[in-house]
Design a protein around this motif. Sequence first.
Motif, short mmCIF file in Angstrom:
data_model
loop_
_atom_site.label_atom_id
_atom_site.label_comp_id
_atom_site.label_asym_id
_atom_site.label_seq_id
_atom_site.Cartn_x
_atom_site.Cartn_y
_atom_site.Cartn_z
N ASN A 22 0.81 -1.21 0.00
CA ASN A 22 0.00 0.00 0.00
C ASN A 22 0.84 1.27 0.00
O ASN A 22 1.97 1.28 0.51
CB ASN A 22 -0.92 0.01 1.22
CG ASN A 22 -1.96 -1.08 1.16
OD1 ASN A 22 -2.72 -1.16 0.20
ND2 ASN A 22 -1.97 -1.94 2.16
N ASP A 24 0.15 5.73 0.18
CA ASP A 24 -0.73 6.89 0.27
C ASP A 24 0.01 8.15 -0.14
O ASP A 24 1.23 8.24 0.09
CB ASP A 24 -1.25 7.06 1.71
CG ASP A 24 -2.07 5.88 2.16
OD1 ASP A 24 -1.61 5.14 3.05
OD2 ASP A 24 -3.17 5.69 1.61
N HIS A 72 -4.85 6.95 -2.60
CA HIS A 72 -4.27 5.67 -2.19
C HIS A 72 -4.04 4.80 -3.41
O HIS A 72 -4.87 4.76 -4.32
CB HIS A 72 -5.24 4.96 -1.22
CG HIS A 72 -4.78 3.60 -0.80
ND1 HIS A 72 -3.89 3.40 0.23
CD2 HIS A 72 -5.08 2.37 -1.29
CE1 HIS A 72 -3.66 2.12 0.37
NE2 HIS A 72 -4.37 1.47 -0.53
#
Lengths: 113, 114
Positions: A22, A24, A72
């Motif tokens: 992930n 951001d 994101h």
Amino acid sequence: DQQVKQNSPSLSVQEGRISILNCDYTNSMFDYFLWYKKYPAEGPTFLISISSIKDKNEDGRFTVFLNKSAKHLSLHIVPSQPGDSAVYFCAAGSAGSARQLTFGSGTQLTVLP
Amino acid sequence: SAVISQKPSRDICQRGTSLTIQCQVDSQVTMMFWYRQQPGQSLTLIATANQGSEATYESGFVIDKFPISRPNLTFSTLTVSNMSPEDSSIYLCSATNPGQGGYTFGSGTRLTVV
């Protein structure tokens, strides 16, 4: 001020399973995003990219998803292989910044056999 | 995509000396960049190497400390001047042609200043 954040410094996954990394970002001017893989003692290797006009890009075992409203993006690796063990960096750029890239801090992925 | 040869791959240097890092690209590229990766940290952009003119430096980096040359569209150098132990890092060059996709990186130079 970290404009690109990878909040997980490390991730371990069993071989054959899915790896999800992930990232951001905070700068709404970013309009393209890239993922790089880096082995020790080597330079980063380009994996996959996505522009802000898309929400998904797929290349073999690698898929990148972009959620602009949440700022994101994520990289999915399916199925994960031991050779995928490396540090993964997400990077972002904008056409207005002379194509400079801002990098996240990286996530060390370990794929366990 | 372009292939970049970067050298040296590593060096151990004395405090107060300078080291020049070279990147040779196998094809002409519009844009070249220099990055630093300090231990345990991400890649930080030092400067954009402009062909035929002075490099464009990011905040916190100055030409006197990191002079950059780019005499043509396939070659660039970064010099780390008057080195101190805080300059110990990995230095990488990168190249791209707008509209042709991702960026290519050199293999990096691991610098240790003692």
